[in-house]
Design a protein around this motif. Structure first.
Motif, PDB file in Angstrom:
ATOM      1  N   PHE A   1     -26.181 -39.473 -35.247  1.00  0.00           N
ATOM      2  CA  PHE A   1     -24.729 -39.448 -35.032  1.00  0.00           C
ATOM      3  C   PHE A   1     -24.261 -38.327 -34.104  1.00  0.00           C
ATOM      4  CE2 PHE A   1     -25.221 -41.436 -39.265  1.00  0.00           C
ATOM      5  CZ  PHE A   1     -24.561 -42.629 -39.031  1.00  0.00           C
ATOM      6  N   ARG A   2     -25.174 -37.723 -33.347  1.00  0.00           N
ATOM      7  CA  ARG A   2     -24.847 -36.552 -32.528  1.00  0.00           C
ATOM      8  C   ARG A   2     -23.617 -36.765 -31.638  1.00  0.00           C
ATOM      9  NH1 ARG A   2     -27.829 -32.183 -30.687  1.00  0.00           N
ATOM     10  NH2 ARG A   2     -29.748 -33.087 -31.523  1.00  0.00           N
ATOM     11  N   ASP A   3     -23.548 -37.863 -30.942  1.00  0.00           N
ATOM     12  CA  ASP A   3     -22.482 -38.091 -29.961  1.00  0.00           C
ATOM     13  C   ASP A   3     -21.460 -39.113 -30.449  1.00  0.00           C
ATOM     14  OD1 ASP A   3     -23.618 -36.324 -28.025  1.00  0.00           O
ATOM     15  OD2 ASP A   3     -25.099 -37.877 -27.553  1.00  0.00           O
ATOM     16  N   THR A   4     -21.134 -39.050 -31.716  1.00  0.00           N
ATOM     17  CA  THR A   4     -20.205 -40.006 -32.317  1.00  0.00           C
ATOM     18  C   THR A   4     -19.074 -39.258 -33.023  1.00  0.00           C
ATOM     19  OG1 THR A   4     -21.173 -40.126 -34.531  1.00  0.00           O
ATOM     20  CG2 THR A   4     -22.240 -41.451 -32.797  1.00  0.00           C
ATOM     21  N   PRO A   5     -18.022 -39.986 -33.424  1.00  0.00           N
ATOM     22  CA  PRO A   5     -16.942 -39.339 -34.181  1.00  0.00           C
ATOM     23  C   PRO A   5     -17.374 -38.770 -35.526  1.00  0.00           C
ATOM     24  CG  PRO A   5     -16.184 -41.415 -33.234  1.00  0.00           C
ATOM     25  CD  PRO A   5     -17.670 -41.368 -33.022  1.00  0.00           C
ATOM     26  N   ALA A   6     -18.586 -39.089 -35.975  1.00  0.00           N
ATOM     27  CA  ALA A   6     -19.069 -38.503 -37.224  1.00  0.00           C
ATOM     28  C   ALA A   6     -19.158 -36.985 -37.130  1.00  0.00           C
ATOM     29  CB  ALA A   6     -20.434 -39.077 -37.593  1.00  0.00           C
ATOM     30  N   MET A   7     -19.290 -36.467 -35.905  1.00  0.00           N
ATOM     31  CA  MET A   7     -19.321 -35.019 -35.747  1.00  0.00           C
ATOM     32  C   MET A   7     -17.982 -34.396 -36.118  1.00  0.00           C
ATOM     33  SD  MET A   7     -22.402 -34.317 -35.017  1.00  0.00           S
ATOM     34  CE  MET A   7     -22.167 -32.562 -34.737  1.00  0.00           C
ATOM     35  N   ASP A   8     -16.897 -35.171 -35.990  1.00  0.00           N
ATOM     36  CA  ASP A   8     -15.591 -34.654 -36.424  1.00  0.00           C
ATOM     37  C   ASP A   8     -15.551 -34.438 -37.931  1.00  0.00           C
ATOM     38  OD1 ASP A   8     -14.725 -34.787 -33.801  1.00  0.00           O
ATOM     39  OD2 ASP A   8     -13.853 -36.782 -34.032  1.00  0.00           O
ATOM     40  N   LYS A   9     -16.397 -35.159 -38.654  1.00  0.00           N
ATOM     41  CA  LYS A   9     -16.524 -34.993 -40.109  1.00  0.00           C
ATOM     42  C   LYS A   9     -17.701 -34.090 -40.465  1.00  0.00           C
ATOM     43  CE  LYS A   9     -13.181 -37.767 -41.439  1.00  0.00           C
ATOM     44  NZ  LYS A   9     -12.019 -37.276 -42.228  1.00  0.00           N
TER      45      LYS A   9
ATOM     46  N   VAL B   1     -38.227 -35.202 -51.271  1.00  0.00           N
ATOM     47  CA  VAL B   1     -37.984 -36.573 -50.819  1.00  0.00           C
ATOM     48  C   VAL B   1     -36.739 -37.163 -51.473  1.00  0.00           C
ATOM     49  CG1 VAL B   1     -38.924 -38.928 -50.751  1.00  0.00           C
ATOM     50  CG2 VAL B   1     -40.408 -36.975 -50.272  1.00  0.00           C
ATOM     51  N   GLY B   2     -36.580 -36.932 -52.765  1.00  0.00           N
ATOM     52  CA  GLY B   2     -35.409 -37.455 -53.460  1.00  0.00           C
ATOM     53  C   GLY B   2     -34.117 -36.870 -52.923  1.00  0.00           C
ATOM     54  N   THR B   3     -34.119 -35.558 -52.666  1.00  0.00           N
ATOM     55  CA  THR B   3     -32.941 -34.912 -52.097  1.00  0.00           C
ATOM     56  C   THR B   3     -32.641 -35.458 -50.715  1.00  0.00           C
ATOM     57  OG1 THR B   3     -33.440 -32.889 -53.332  1.00  0.00           O
ATOM     58  CG2 THR B   3     -31.940 -32.688 -51.467  1.00  0.00           C
ATOM     59  N   PHE B   4     -33.673 -35.600 -49.899  1.00  0.00           N
ATOM     60  CA  PHE B   4     -33.511 -36.150 -48.547  1.00  0.00           C
ATOM     61  C   PHE B   4     -32.874 -37.531 -48.595  1.00  0.00           C
ATOM     62  CE2 PHE B   4     -35.280 -38.896 -45.218  1.00  0.00           C
ATOM     63  CZ  PHE B   4     -34.856 -38.233 -44.070  1.00  0.00           C
ATOM     64  N   ALA B   5     -33.416 -38.409 -49.410  1.00  0.00           N
ATOM     65  CA  ALA B   5     -32.914 -39.784 -49.484  1.00  0.00           C
ATOM     66  C   ALA B   5     -31.474 -39.825 -49.985  1.00  0.00           C
ATOM     67  CB  ALA B   5     -33.819 -40.621 -50.386  1.00  0.00           C
ATOM     68  N   PHE B   6     -31.195 -39.063 -51.038  1.00  0.00           N
ATOM     69  CA  PHE B   6     -29.857 -39.011 -51.616  1.00  0.00           C
ATOM     70  C   PHE B   6     -28.825 -38.561 -50.581  1.00  0.00           C
ATOM     71  CE2 PHE B   6     -27.182 -36.195 -54.671  1.00  0.00           C
ATOM     72  CZ  PHE B   6     -26.143 -37.120 -54.683  1.00  0.00           C
ATOM     73  N   PHE B   7     -29.146 -37.526 -49.814  1.00  0.00           N
ATOM     74  CA  PHE B   7     -28.191 -36.985 -48.853  1.00  0.00           C
ATOM     75  C   PHE B   7     -28.064 -37.857 -47.610  1.00  0.00           C
ATOM     76  CE2 PHE B   7     -28.873 -32.350 -50.447  1.00  0.00           C
ATOM     77  CZ  PHE B   7     -28.341 -32.709 -51.669  1.00  0.00           C
ATOM     78  N   VAL B   8     -29.164 -38.450 -47.168  1.00  0.00           N
ATOM     79  CA  VAL B   8     -29.068 -39.336 -46.004  1.00  0.00           C
ATOM     80  C   VAL B   8     -28.106 -40.483 -46.289  1.00  0.00           C
ATOM     81  CG1 VAL B   8     -30.336 -41.077 -44.670  1.00  0.00           C
ATOM     82  CG2 VAL B   8     -31.269 -38.776 -44.920  1.00  0.00           C
ATOM     83  N   ILE B   9     -28.200 -41.066 -47.468  1.00  0.00           N
ATOM     84  CA  ILE B   9     -27.322 -42.189 -47.804  1.00  0.00           C
ATOM     85  C   ILE B   9     -25.910 -41.700 -48.121  1.00  0.00           C
ATOM     86  CG2 ILE B   9     -26.932 -44.101 -49.390  1.00  0.00           C
ATOM     87  CD1 ILE B   9     -29.256 -44.471 -47.387  1.00  0.00           C
ATOM     88  N   GLY B  10     -25.778 -40.632 -48.899  1.00  0.00           N
ATOM     89  CA  GLY B  10     -24.453 -40.139 -49.268  1.00  0.00           C
ATOM     90  C   GLY B  10     -23.674 -39.617 -48.077  1.00  0.00           C
ATOM     91  N   ALA B  11     -24.223 -38.622 -47.396  1.00  0.00           N
ATOM     92  CA  ALA B  11     -23.553 -38.090 -46.210  1.00  0.00           C
ATOM     93  C   ALA B  11     -23.526 -39.132 -45.097  1.00  0.00           C
ATOM     94  CB  ALA B  11     -24.257 -36.819 -45.736  1.00  0.00           C
ATOM     95  N   GLY B  12     -24.563 -39.959 -45.038  1.00  0.00           N
ATOM     96  CA  GLY B  12     -24.602 -41.010 -44.021  1.00  0.00           C
ATOM     97  C   GLY B  12     -23.475 -42.007 -44.167  1.00  0.00           C
ATOM     98  N   ALA B  13     -23.058 -42.283 -45.407  1.00  0.00           N
ATOM     99  CA  ALA B  13     -21.930 -43.187 -45.626  1.00  0.00           C
ATOM    100  C   ALA B  13     -20.643 -42.606 -45.036  1.00  0.00           C
ATOM    101  CB  ALA B  13     -21.757 -43.462 -47.115  1.00  0.00           C
ATOM    102  N   ILE B  14     -20.471 -41.281 -45.166  1.00  0.00           N
ATOM    103  CA  ILE B  14     -19.310 -40.626 -44.565  1.00  0.00           C
ATOM    104  C   ILE B  14     -19.374 -40.738 -43.048  1.00  0.00           C
ATOM    105  CG2 ILE B  14     -18.102 -38.424 -44.282  1.00  0.00           C
ATOM    106  CD1 ILE B  14     -19.156 -37.651 -47.059  1.00  0.00           C
ATOM    107  N   CYS B  15     -20.563 -40.568 -42.496  1.00  0.00           N
ATOM    108  CA  CYS B  15     -20.742 -40.695 -41.046  1.00  0.00           C
ATOM    109  C   CYS B  15     -20.430 -42.111 -40.570  1.00  0.00           C
ATOM    110  CB  CYS B  15     -22.173 -40.321 -40.664  1.00  0.00           C
ATOM    111  SG  CYS B  15     -22.577 -38.574 -40.911  1.00  0.00           S
ATOM    112  N   ILE B  16     -20.892 -43.102 -41.300  1.00  0.00           N
ATOM    113  CA  ILE B  16     -20.609 -44.497 -40.941  1.00  0.00           C
ATOM    114  C   ILE B  16     -19.112 -44.763 -40.984  1.00  0.00           C
ATOM    115  CG2 ILE B  16     -20.820 -46.879 -41.780  1.00  0.00           C
ATOM    116  CD1 ILE B  16     -23.268 -45.954 -40.264  1.00  0.00           C
TER     117      ILE B  16
END
Length: 229
Positions: free
Chosen positions: A107-115, A15-30
């Motif tokens: 983020f499947r159909d967004t520019p986040a896929m470019d990252k 759970v900790g790994t999931f949360a950490f990565f969703v927010i960390g990688a998610g910030a790059i996606c945003i």
């Protein structure tokens, strides 16, 4: 050890790994997919702040590794047994994969896929493979000695929150320096999850060799020189 004591640390790692990565990688996606440009500082803070919180939440349960390199450092530093270490890594990778596919769902159909859903990547215009390994090893070394000093050591602060924010600040600082060069993963699982979901495997091996080398050296260095004995 009763059965709940066996599975609770593993669930905490997942759970900790999931949360950490969703927010960390998610910030790059945003940053890539919206008009909200967080920039390097914002992305570094997203990683550091969420890691701090997860360490504070799950530190008393599992030690809050969330990273195979940290677990390897703990193993060579005699803070965890081999069988438990293997289970920790499996839990971390499962959490990482769940995070990657959670971000893919959003983020499947967004520019986040470019990252590549926030998958760290080597800036080949600035560094070669050997230099990238050196950078990842050094950044991970700094992270793991911080984990030892503030979390694993018997000399660590009695207030768990101090350790959590020390670790989070180290990750933030590491990303500010290493982000433009290697993505500053410091963590094989951090790369594996979004890489699997996005199909981005370029130079993936570097993110195992570099961080694991850094974690190994840090575990040996801190435990043998600054250990509790």
């Amino acid at each position: 050890m009763n059965e709940s004591m066996k599975w609770k640390p593993l669930l905490a790692e997942l759970v900790g790994t999931f949360a950490f990565f969703v927010i960390g990688a998610g910030a790059i996606c945003i940053d890539a997919a919206t008009e909200v440009k967080l920039g390097l500082l914002g992305i570094a803070l997203a990683h550091g702040l969420m890691l701090s919180n997860m360490v504070n939440v799950f530190g008393p349960v599992s030690g809050a590794h969330f990273n195979p390199a940290v677990t390897l450092g703990a193993l060579v530093g005699k803070k965890i047994k081999a069988g438990q270490a293997l289970l920790y890594v499996i839990a971390q990778l499962i959490g990482a994969v769940l995070a990657g596919y959670f971000l893919l769902l959003i983020f499947r159909d967004t520019p986040a896929m470019d990252k590549s859903l926030g998958t760290p990547m080597i800036n080949t215009d600035l560094v070669n493979s050997g230099t990238a390994i050196l950078i990842e090893a050094a950044l991970t070394f700094f992270l793991v000695i911080t984990v030892f000093a503030t979390g694993f050591s018997n000399k660590a602060p009695n207030v768990p929150a101090i350790g959590g924010y020390g670790i989070g600040l180290t990750v933030t600082a590491d990303i500010l320096m290493g982000g433009p060069l290697t993505g500053a993963a410091m963590n094989p699982a951090r790369v594996f999850g979004p890489a699997l979901a996005s199909g981005q495997w370029a130079l993936h091996w570097i993110y195992w060799v570099g961080p694991l080398l850094g974690g190994l050296l840090a575990g040996l260095f801190y435990s043998r020189i600054f250990g509790d004995d």
